[in-house]
Motif scaffolding. Structure first.
Motif, PDB file in Angstrom:
ATOM      1  N   PRO A 159       0.806  -1.229   0.000  1.00  0.00           N
ATOM      2  CA  PRO A 159       0.000   0.000   0.000  1.00  0.00           C
ATOM      3  C   PRO A 159       0.833   1.271   0.000  1.00  0.00           C
ATOM      4  CG  PRO A 159      -0.059  -1.060   2.158  1.00  0.00           C
ATOM      5  CD  PRO A 159       0.622  -2.013   1.230  1.00  0.00           C
ATOM      6  N   ASP A 160       2.122   1.171   0.300  1.00  0.00           N
ATOM      7  CA  ASP A 160       2.969   2.371   0.369  1.00  0.00           C
ATOM      8  C   ASP A 160       3.694   2.679  -0.935  1.00  0.00           C
ATOM      9  OD1 ASP A 160       2.330   2.859   3.061  1.00  0.00           O
ATOM     10  OD2 ASP A 160       3.842   1.422   3.729  1.00  0.00           O
ATOM     11  N   HIS A 161       3.559   1.816  -1.931  1.00  0.00           N
ATOM     12  CA  HIS A 161       4.280   2.098  -3.168  1.00  0.00           C
ATOM     13  C   HIS A 161       3.608   3.253  -3.916  1.00  0.00           C
ATOM     14  CE1 HIS A 161       1.136   0.122  -5.552  1.00  0.00           C
ATOM     15  NE2 HIS A 161       1.743   0.538  -6.641  1.00  0.00           N
ATOM     16  N   GLU A 162       4.370   3.969  -4.700  1.00  0.00           N
ATOM     17  CA  GLU A 162       3.873   5.101  -5.477  1.00  0.00           C
ATOM     18  C   GLU A 162       3.754   4.672  -6.935  1.00  0.00           C
ATOM     19  OE1 GLU A 162       6.275   8.506  -4.798  1.00  0.00           O
ATOM     20  OE2 GLU A 162       5.915   8.535  -2.634  1.00  0.00           O
ATOM     21  N   PRO A 163       2.532   4.452  -7.421  1.00  0.00           N
ATOM     22  CA  PRO A 163       2.365   3.905  -8.768  1.00  0.00           C
ATOM     23  C   PRO A 163       2.727   4.897  -9.864  1.00  0.00           C
ATOM     24  CG  PRO A 163       0.237   4.460  -7.811  1.00  0.00           C
ATOM     25  CD  PRO A 163       1.249   4.639  -6.720  1.00  0.00           C
ATOM     26  N   THR A 164       3.304   4.389 -10.924  1.00  0.00           N
ATOM     27  CA  THR A 164       3.573   5.166 -12.135  1.00  0.00           C
ATOM     28  C   THR A 164       3.141   4.335 -13.340  1.00  0.00           C
ATOM     29  OG1 THR A 164       5.831   4.302 -12.374  1.00  0.00           O
ATOM     30  CG2 THR A 164       5.542   6.327 -11.075  1.00  0.00           C
ATOM     31  N   ALA A 165       3.043   5.007 -14.477  1.00  0.00           N
ATOM     32  CA  ALA A 165       2.636   4.333 -15.713  1.00  0.00           C
ATOM     33  C   ALA A 165       3.522   4.788 -16.855  1.00  0.00           C
ATOM     34  CB  ALA A 165       1.174   4.632 -16.031  1.00  0.00           C
ATOM     35  N   ASP A 166       3.796   3.862 -17.783  1.00  0.00           N
ATOM     36  CA  ASP A 166       4.435   4.199 -19.053  1.00  0.00           C
ATOM     37  C   ASP A 166       3.334   4.271 -20.104  1.00  0.00           C
ATOM     38  OD1 ASP A 166       6.903   4.267 -17.892  1.00  0.00           O
ATOM     39  OD2 ASP A 166       7.547   2.304 -18.638  1.00  0.00           O
ATOM     40  N   ILE A 167       3.178   5.445 -20.718  1.00  0.00           N
ATOM     41  CA  ILE A 167       2.057   5.728 -21.608  1.00  0.00           C
ATOM     42  C   ILE A 167       2.521   5.742 -23.062  1.00  0.00           C
ATOM     43  CG2 ILE A 167       0.218   7.351 -22.165  1.00  0.00           C
ATOM     44  CD1 ILE A 167      -0.084   6.319 -19.372  1.00  0.00           C
ATOM     45  N   ALA A 168       1.795   5.022 -23.907  1.00  0.00           N
ATOM     46  CA  ALA A 168       1.987   5.101 -25.358  1.00  0.00           C
ATOM     47  C   ALA A 168       0.618   4.906 -26.002  1.00  0.00           C
ATOM     48  CB  ALA A 168       2.987   4.048 -25.843  1.00  0.00           C
ATOM     49  N   LEU A 169      -0.142   5.995 -26.098  1.00  0.00           N
ATOM     50  CA  LEU A 169      -1.538   5.928 -26.520  1.00  0.00           C
ATOM     51  C   LEU A 169      -1.773   6.724 -27.784  1.00  0.00           C
ATOM     52  CD1 LEU A 169      -3.288   6.329 -23.037  1.00  0.00           C
ATOM     53  CD2 LEU A 169      -3.230   4.260 -24.454  1.00  0.00           C
ATOM     54  N   GLN A 170      -2.642   6.189 -28.625  1.00  0.00           N
ATOM     55  CA  GLN A 170      -3.074   6.865 -29.836  1.00  0.00           C
ATOM     56  C   GLN A 170      -4.609   6.972 -29.810  1.00  0.00           C
ATOM     57  OE1 GLN A 170      -0.641   7.893 -32.001  1.00  0.00           O
ATOM     58  NE2 GLN A 170       0.840   6.953 -30.590  1.00  0.00           N
ATOM     59  N   GLY A 171      -5.130   7.889 -30.618  1.00  0.00           N
ATOM     60  CA  GLY A 171      -6.569   7.979 -30.784  1.00  0.00           C
ATOM     61  C   GLY A 171      -7.304   8.710 -29.680  1.00  0.00           C
ATOM     62  N   LEU A 172      -6.592   9.495 -28.844  1.00  0.00           N
ATOM     63  CA  LEU A 172      -7.273  10.242 -27.796  1.00  0.00           C
ATOM     64  C   LEU A 172      -8.075  11.391 -28.387  1.00  0.00           C
ATOM     65  CD1 LEU A 172      -4.353   9.261 -26.399  1.00  0.00           C
ATOM     66  CD2 LEU A 172      -5.326  10.520 -24.470  1.00  0.00           C
ATOM     67  N   GLU A 173      -9.139  11.773 -27.701  1.00  0.00           N
ATOM     68  CA  GLU A 173      -9.845  12.991 -28.053  1.00  0.00           C
ATOM     69  C   GLU A 173      -9.016  14.181 -27.584  1.00  0.00           C
ATOM     70  OE1 GLU A 173     -14.345  13.686 -27.798  1.00  0.00           O
ATOM     71  OE2 GLU A 173     -13.596  14.785 -26.057  1.00  0.00           O
ATOM     72  N   THR A 174      -9.115  15.290 -28.308  1.00  0.00           N
ATOM     73  CA  THR A 174      -8.364  16.501 -27.959  1.00  0.00           C
ATOM     74  C   THR A 174      -8.670  16.932 -26.530  1.00  0.00           C
ATOM     75  OG1 THR A 174      -8.335  17.238 -30.252  1.00  0.00           O
ATOM     76  CG2 THR A 174      -7.996  18.923 -28.550  1.00  0.00           C
ATOM     77  N   VAL A 175      -7.629  17.313 -25.817  1.00  0.00           N
ATOM     78  CA  VAL A 175      -7.751  17.833 -24.447  1.00  0.00           C
ATOM     79  C   VAL A 175      -7.104  19.203 -24.421  1.00  0.00           C
ATOM     80  CG1 VAL A 175      -7.089  17.538 -22.039  1.00  0.00           C
ATOM     81  CG2 VAL A 175      -7.711  15.536 -23.414  1.00  0.00           C
ATOM     82  N   TRP A 176      -7.855  20.194 -23.949  1.00  0.00           N
ATOM     83  CA  TRP A 176      -7.270  21.528 -23.794  1.00  0.00           C
ATOM     84  C   TRP A 176      -7.151  21.850 -22.326  1.00  0.00           C
ATOM     85  CZ3 TRP A 176      -8.767  26.081 -21.424  1.00  0.00           C
ATOM     86  CH2 TRP A 176      -7.965  27.188 -21.702  1.00  0.00           C
ATOM     87  N   ARG A 177      -5.966  22.308 -21.925  1.00  0.00           N
ATOM     88  CA  ARG A 177      -5.723  22.689 -20.541  1.00  0.00           C
ATOM     89  C   ARG A 177      -5.029  24.038 -20.551  1.00  0.00           C
ATOM     90  NH1 ARG A 177      -5.070  20.431 -15.348  1.00  0.00           N
ATOM     91  NH2 ARG A 177      -3.306  21.260 -14.157  1.00  0.00           N
ATOM     92  N   PRO A 178      -5.523  25.004 -19.762  1.00  0.00           N
ATOM     93  CA  PRO A 178      -4.904  26.329 -19.764  1.00  0.00           C
ATOM     94  C   PRO A 178      -3.464  26.283 -19.271  1.00  0.00           C
ATOM     95  CG  PRO A 178      -6.492  26.127 -17.966  1.00  0.00           C
ATOM     96  CD  PRO A 178      -6.661  24.929 -18.825  1.00  0.00           C
ATOM     97  N   ASP A 179      -2.663  27.210 -19.773  1.00  0.00           N
ATOM     98  CA  ASP A 179      -1.266  27.310 -19.384  1.00  0.00           C
ATOM     99  C   ASP A 179      -0.980  28.749 -18.951  1.00  0.00           C
ATOM    100  OD1 ASP A 179       1.360  26.758 -18.919  1.00  0.00           O
ATOM    101  OD2 ASP A 179       1.963  26.773 -21.043  1.00  0.00           O
ATOM    102  N   PRO A 180      -0.678  29.000 -17.684  1.00  0.00           N
ATOM    103  CA  PRO A 180      -0.497  28.016 -16.615  1.00  0.00           C
ATOM    104  C   PRO A 180      -1.815  27.428 -16.150  1.00  0.00           C
ATOM    105  CG  PRO A 180      -0.369  30.230 -15.727  1.00  0.00           C
ATOM    106  CD  PRO A 180      -0.450  30.381 -17.218  1.00  0.00           C
TER     107      PRO A 180
END
Length: 549
Positions: A159-180
């Motif tokens: 339960p104390d481990h910090e999960p991470t993921a390796d991502i290699a995805l195609q076909g996502l819908e557009t995501v807009w996030r303001p910067d900053p």
């Protein structure tokens, strides 16, 4: 059955749906084998009332004596092939009968795996105690079984481990996030896109926040942080049939808010079933593949939040409107009338705190899961009271909910309004219970009147104890007792020793309207019901002074 459905929801509901909630069936090691919900709601397909017995029991024998009470409990693991039963340790169950103002135990004996028999019980209402849980009934046969999504032979991660993921995805819908990005905390009415990762075969769920814009439909990244929604999370083992779904949820506009802002919701727009993979938390989660566009569906929404908010004074005269949440989830492998566990969401949104305006519009959503699973929707409005605790920098908050749950076809067929209202006139030993006060540590009688509208078929009483921690800024509450009783009952006895000297508590009474639910037969499947509405009343703080030398 409590695994949990979304940490953010549990914070708002206190446990309400997920369910959550912190109202689990007890297990000898202090864990939970129920997956559902809580004092403020909860969930999961039990057979909801359901099959009249478990593991070959017919629910109608009396262990050879007209005065005997037979009790059994199995954890029923729901998989694609149906339920797999495992007997629970019921050796610690007590049967108590009232004698004057005391609850007196009656001896019992082992009745076989997962079963206890109490051979000489008078035909009166008794209290069956299992850990912090009390079932108030006169039943001669009681099934305490609970349900859990996924196979029984699961292994959990550190339960104390910090999960991470390796991502290699195609076909996502557009995501807009303001910067900053916007400052924390973000506006709850403007949720951010996410990926939800689930494996119903083993009851796994995790979330990856899409913390950046995606313009060309692809995302490649290593060591991306994410979080498990149920801790400890189970290993994913492909050789045992475990498979993984990844769902992209993106924001959509629902409508305007009274202050001129907008109310958005998250909806499933892309889906992907990953190739068989193993994951035990010791390495990055490999999330790779090409998303498929989902067929979109429509659900008309006329959620009259103002009707729920109008009952705040019945919750407690000091209660104020907190927030309102709407969710729609798949019912994995589910029988039509009930629901087990958590397999993600296809729609979710939250109103700003204190917003009483109704929510209307059309929800457009995709569903990547098998059509045979079905969907369940819930609209929940919560209420809160803040208390300043000496020595604490932040207040303690008590919270309960009122909610309506059902199939989308039912929820979308007309206005969503309260189907039941909170219990009325809470008293402890005949004295009103809404204001904070000092009480003794002995036994007490909690009483109430039925709701002003709606006919409950059960009540659930919850007791929570205040906790403070020098490492945590805000005081919090932990479960200390639960009582399940019929809808015709309007009082329960709190046994001597339940309220401990030197502690502070609060009580809630939940009025339950759930057709097919029978507290005298299967009390712990309450949060598995699909057609389920509830409303709570809550007390003020109840302080038991320390014992004097």
């Amino acid at each position: 059955m409590m695994g949990w459905r979304w940490a953010g929801l549990s914070l708002v509901l206190g446990s309400a749906w997920l369910g959550c909630s912190d109202d689990p069936k007890p297990t000898p090691d202090g864990g939970t084998s129920l997956d559902a919900g809580s004092d403020d709601g909860g969930t999961g397909p039990a057979d909801g009332g359901v099959d009249g017995g478990t593991s070959g029991r017919d629910g109608g024998t009396d262990a050879g004596s007209s005065t005997a009470v037979r009790v059994w409990s199995f954890t029923r693991y729901l998989t694609a092939n149906g339920f797999v039963d495992r007997p629970d340790d019921v050796s610690h169950i007590q049967l108590l009968v009232e004698e004057g103002d005391q609850l007196v135990p009656i001896p019992g004996r082992d009745g076989g795996p997962g079963e206890s028999v109490f051979p000489d019980v008078p035909r009166v209402t008794y209290y069956l105690r299992w850990g912090h849980h009390y079932v108030v009934t006169d039943s001669r046969d009681l099934d305490l079984s609970g349900h859990r999504l996924g196979r029984p032979d699961f292994v959990t991660m550190d339960p104390d481990h910090e999960p991470t993921a390796d991502i290699a995805l195609q076909g996502l819908e557009t995501v807009w996030r303001p910067d900053p990005p916007p400052p924390f905390p973000t506006n709850p009415a403007d949720p951010e896109a996410m990926l939800r990762v689930t494996s119903p075969q083993v009851g796994y769920s995790g979330v990856i926040d899409l913390g950046h814009s995606i313009e060309n439909s692809s995302w490649n990244a290593r060591d991306v942080s994410f979080y498990h929604e149920v801790i400890p999370a189970p290993h994913i083992e492909p050789e045992k049939g475990d498979r993984v779904w990844v769902v992209q949820l993106n924001p959509r506009l629902l409508g305007a808010l009274p202050d001129g802002g907008t109310q958005n919701y998250l909806t499933a727009v892309r889906g992907l079933e990953l190739p068989p993979l193993a994951y035990d938390g010791g390495q990055p989660f490999p999330i790779q593949g090409t998303f498929q566009r989902l067929t979109m569906n429509e659900l008309p929404l006329d959620w009259q939040i103002s009707r729920f908010a109008a009952h705040a004074a019945e919750v407690n005269p000091a209660a104020t409107l907190s927030t309102s949440l709407f969710r729609m989830e798949p019912t994995a492998y589910g029988p039509a009338e009930s629901w087990v566990g958590y397999a993600g969401t296809v729609v979710e949104f939250q109103r700003p705190r204190g917003e009483p305006a109704d929510a209307r519009g059309t929800l457009v959503y995709g569903n990547p899961y098998p059509a045979s699973w079905g969907l369940v929707a819930m609209a929940s409005t919560s209420f809160r009271i803040s208390y300043q605790i000496p020595g604490a920098s932040l207040p303690a908050v008590t919270s309960v909910t009122s909610f309506v749950r059902g199939r989308p076809s039912d929820i979308g067929s007309g206005p969503i309004v309260p189907r039941i209202r909170p219990p009325l006139e809470l008293t402890l030993d005949g004295t009103e219970l809404y204001t904070s006060r000092t009480i003794t540590s002995g036994g007490h009688v909690l009483a109430w009147r039925p709701p002003a509208a709606g006919t409950p078929n059960a009540y659930v009483v919850s007791l929570r104890r205040l906790m403070t921690d020098p490492n945590i800024a805000n005081p919090y509450f932990v479960p200390a007792g639960f009582f399940y009783t019929r809808g015709s009952t309007t009082s329960v006895r709190l046994p001597s020793g339940l309220l401990q000297p030197g502690n502070t508590y609060f009580l809630t009474v939940r009025a339950v309207l759930a057709p097919g639910y029978d507290v005298s037969n299967k009390p712990f499947v309450i949060d598995d019901m699909v057609d389920y509405s509830a409303a709570h009343a809550m007390s003020g703080l109840l302080t038991v002074p320390p014992e004097t030398p």
